[in-house]
Design a protein around this motif. Structure first.
Motif, PDB file in Angstrom:
ATOM      1  N   SER A 543      12.551  58.206  46.502  1.00  0.00           N
ATOM      2  CA  SER A 543      13.470  59.023  47.167  1.00  0.00           C
ATOM      3  C   SER A 543      15.022  58.105  46.700  1.00  0.00           C
ATOM      4  O   SER A 543      16.170  58.030  45.606  1.00  0.00           O
ATOM      5  CB  SER A 543      14.007  59.677  47.919  1.00  0.00           C
ATOM      6  OG  SER A 543      13.707  59.067  49.226  1.00  0.00           O
ATOM      7  N   TRP A 544      14.046  56.475  47.616  1.00  0.00           N
ATOM      8  CA  TRP A 544      16.313  56.272  47.424  1.00  0.00           C
ATOM      9  C   TRP A 544      16.496  54.898  45.626  1.00  0.00           C
ATOM     10  O   TRP A 544      17.571  55.185  45.735  1.00  0.00           O
ATOM     11  CB  TRP A 544      15.378  54.827  47.946  1.00  0.00           C
ATOM     12  CG  TRP A 544      16.051  55.396  49.980  1.00  0.00           C
ATOM     13  CD1 TRP A 544      15.106  55.772  50.764  1.00  0.00           C
ATOM     14  CD2 TRP A 544      17.671  55.349  50.234  1.00  0.00           C
ATOM     15  NE1 TRP A 544      15.449  55.804  52.327  1.00  0.00           N
ATOM     16  CE2 TRP A 544      16.836  55.759  51.210  1.00  0.00           C
ATOM     17  CE3 TRP A 544      18.437  54.893  49.870  1.00  0.00           C
ATOM     18  CZ2 TRP A 544      18.244  55.783  52.235  1.00  0.00           C
ATOM     19  CZ3 TRP A 544      19.687  55.385  50.519  1.00  0.00           C
ATOM     20  CH2 TRP A 544      19.624  55.646  51.963  1.00  0.00           C
ATOM     21  N   CYS A 546      16.105  56.873  42.716  1.00  0.00           N
ATOM     22  CA  CYS A 546      16.564  58.048  42.467  1.00  0.00           C
ATOM     23  C   CYS A 546      18.514  57.537  43.123  1.00  0.00           C
ATOM     24  O   CYS A 546      19.347  57.643  42.414  1.00  0.00           O
ATOM     25  CB  CYS A 546      16.996  59.042  42.813  1.00  0.00           C
ATOM     26  SG  CYS A 546      17.430  60.423  42.142  1.00  0.00           S
ATOM     27  N   TYR A 547      18.197  57.093  44.669  1.00  0.00           N
ATOM     28  CA  TYR A 547      20.304  57.133  44.975  1.00  0.00           C
ATOM     29  C   TYR A 547      20.645  55.579  44.190  1.00  0.00           C
ATOM     30  O   TYR A 547      21.530  55.357  43.529  1.00  0.00           O
ATOM     31  CB  TYR A 547      19.750  56.796  46.386  1.00  0.00           C
ATOM     32  CG  TYR A 547      20.646  56.050  47.207  1.00  0.00           C
ATOM     33  CD1 TYR A 547      21.797  57.561  47.199  1.00  0.00           C
ATOM     34  CD2 TYR A 547      20.764  54.727  47.193  1.00  0.00           C
ATOM     35  CE1 TYR A 547      22.926  56.410  47.896  1.00  0.00           C
ATOM     36  CE2 TYR A 547      22.203  54.473  48.328  1.00  0.00           C
ATOM     37  CZ  TYR A 547      23.312  55.012  48.360  1.00  0.00           C
ATOM     38  OH  TYR A 547      24.185  54.845  48.920  1.00  0.00           O
TER      39      TYR A 547
END
Length: 572
Positions: A543-544, A546-547
């Motif tokens: 998820s990070w 993607c960030y």
């Protein structure tokens, strides 16, 4: 290396401590009674009487050997002395620091006998001032990209120097410059010429040396900052410093050796700012009580004290390591400079917040400190670049270890014990079970639970670094979102180590401050370990990733359009 981090080196003899005291009190009294930081800031120069007094106190040659006119202080003694500068006047601190901590440090470290005897006596007495000339208009953090050139004459007796340097501390007042320039080196095999950096000792009196007008700066206004230009300057060959083509080595060693002084100076600044905030919190009443009784203020003051404790501990740890002749301290020096410059800014900002409107006013004496502090996150290597350096240095070491392990396991049948040990350690790190690292017997028995947080964080860092190396390989150097978090974790872990060491020493020697330092240590390590866990989780979580990609895309659009992409709300 526990012996380098968890040792709180006691490197001063009784004689050295006694000598330091004879210097410290007169110097501190001089700054209180003679130096006027407000006058210096307003007039953008250091008062003549201050400079004269500093010469009489021999503050211009603190580490120059006594036989060459200096005081011959050790690194630990130097660290304690420059705290006075941070407490009283950062602009004077930069003037003195630029002079001896970097500008003539190259002569001290790499100069030959002739160079030392010719230049150091006048530099130590303050009869001459020094400047360090590295930065150029197109070369800041990338020191290897400088354009200033030095061409050797046909007779080989001198070099002709051409180029310009910018933002040079002491540039307008210096008599001696350490200048870095590219020199041509011919490959004996191919005949091709390459540029290698060399360092030169250049005198202001050499024809063709000129300084530009003073820069208009946010802070440290009393410190002279100018450009310095070199137009066909003939420099004698004997003024090459550290050997031909060794300029990069000279630069890195000078910066590594100077950073601990900056850290100690900022510890002095933080001590003063905390005193201002504490006194205000004890006297100022709101809603019928002194504001020190409110949790929000308590949280600020406690964090300010922790930041100072870590910074001071780092300064004394590294200076102690240097006096113990530890050969490799470049990572610790970089970490400490990053931490001290960020922490001192945070502490000063919180001081202004505690003082409220009064803190914003000139009379309180904090706004000038804040303006002066801003440069420290930039000079001696910007914090952003140093963070990447810290991360890559650690990854390089870990990568070499992984490569060695890979070769060992190419024959798994004959190395089964190594294989099972490594698999076991890896599995434990992933689910955060201790791998066996222990600080039992190294730290105080009262701090074993806190020490456990440090060893768990080391395991987490090991696992995260291995993850990055296996995932990205040599391309990891391009993943700076990840590298920054690795660096932040390493910085926090080193900070935990130095305060553990300090608290252990205080407890073992039953110092009056021992219980207070134990509280600071426990509180710091708890908060730091939480940050380490968060940062290292962000390194691995998809998820990070993607960030991080979002951050890159936003930046690309902002740069492409030259500012904010969306239209103003009113449509014009």
């Amino acid at each position: 290396r526990p012996g380098q981090v968890l040792c709180s080196p006691l490197v001063l003899s009784e004689e050295q401590t006694s000598f330091l005291k004879t210097l410290y009190e007169p110097c501190n009294r001089f700054f209180e009674e003679v130096n006027d930081p407000n006058w210096n800031d307003k007039n953008e120069k250091v008062q003549a009487k201050t400079l004269q007094g500093l010469k009489e106190l021999k503050m211009f040659g603190l580490q120059v050997p006594e036989n060459l006119g200096g005081l011959g202080l050790t690194d630990t003694q130097y660290a304690r002395m420059v705290e006075i500068l941070g407490w009283h006047d950062l602009a004077v601190g930069v003037t003195l620091g630029a002079h001896q901590s970097s500008s003539f440090k190259g002569i001290l470290l790499f100069g030959d006998k002739h160079q030392k005897e010719k230049y150091l006596p006048d530099l130590a007495s303050g009869r001459s001032l020094a400047a360090f000339c590295l930065t150029e208009p197109t070369s800041g953090s990338d020191a290897a990209s400088i354009w200033t050139m030095a061409e050797v004459s046909q007779c080989g007796k001198f070099y002709t120097l051409n180029g310009s340097k910018m933002w040079i501390s002491n540039g307008g007042v210096a008599d001696v410059f350490t200048v870095f320039a590219k020199t041509k080196v011919k490959d004996v095999t191919t005949g091709e010429e390459h540029g290698k950096i060399s360092a030169f000792i250049v005198e202001k009196e050499f024809e063709g040396v000129t300084s530009g007008p003073p820069e208009e700066k946010m802070g440290i206004k009393a410190s002279s900052t100018t450009s310095v230009s070199f137009d066909n300057v003939n420099v004698p060959a004997e003024n090459v410093l550290g050997g031909f083509g060794n300029g990069f080595k000279v630069t890195m060693n000078v910066l590594n050796n100077s950073r601990f002084g900056t850290v100690s100076t900022l510890a002095g600044t933080m001590r003063r700012v905390i005193e201002k905030a504490a006194n205000h919190a004890a006297k100022q009443k709101q809603f019928g009580k002194e504001i020190r009784n409110y949790g929000i203020i308590q949280d600020k003051l406690a964090h300010m004290a922790m930041y100072h404790c870590v910074t001071e501990s780092m300064a004394y740890m590294i200076s102690g390591n240097m006096d113990m002749k530890v050969s490799d301290f470049h990572l610790e020096a970089a970490i400490s400079k990053i931490f001290a410059s960020e922490a001192s800014w945070e502490v000063t900002d919180e001081c202004i917040q505690i003082l409220g409107g009064a803190g914003y006013m000139k009379k309180a004496g904090v706004e000038c400190i804040m303006r002066d502090l801003r440069i420290f996150r930039i000079l001696e290597g910007t914090n952003d670049i140093l963070q990447i350096f810290v991360a890559l240095a650690g990854l390089q070491h870990a990568g070499a270890q992984l490569q060695e392990l890979q070769h060992t396991l190419e024959d798994p049948l004959n190395n089964s014990s190594v294989l099972f040990t490594e698999l076991g350690l890896r599995a434990k790190r992933i689910i955060w079970i201790p791998t066996g690292i222990s600080l039992d017997g190294v730290v105080s028995g009262h701090l074993l639970d806190t020490a456990g947080l440090v060893t768990k964080c080391v395991d987490l860092l090991s696992e995260a670094v291995e993850h990055l190396l296996l995932k990205f390989g040599t391309q990891v150097t391009h993943h700076q979102f990840h590298l920054k978090r690795i660096a932040d974790a390493a910085i926090d872990i080193y900070a935990m180590g130095v305060v553990l060491s300090r608290a252990t020493q205080s407890l073992n020697h039953n110092l009056p401050s021992a219980l207070h330092e134990k509280l600071l240590c426990e509180s710091w390590c708890y908060k730091a370990s939480e940050r380490v866990r968060w940062n290292l989780k962000a390194v691995k979580a998809s998820s990070w990733n993607c960030y991080y990609q979002n951050m890159k895309s936003i930046t690309d659009e902002v740069v492409r359009t030259g500012g904010v992409l969306y239209p103003r709300p009113m449509g014009f």
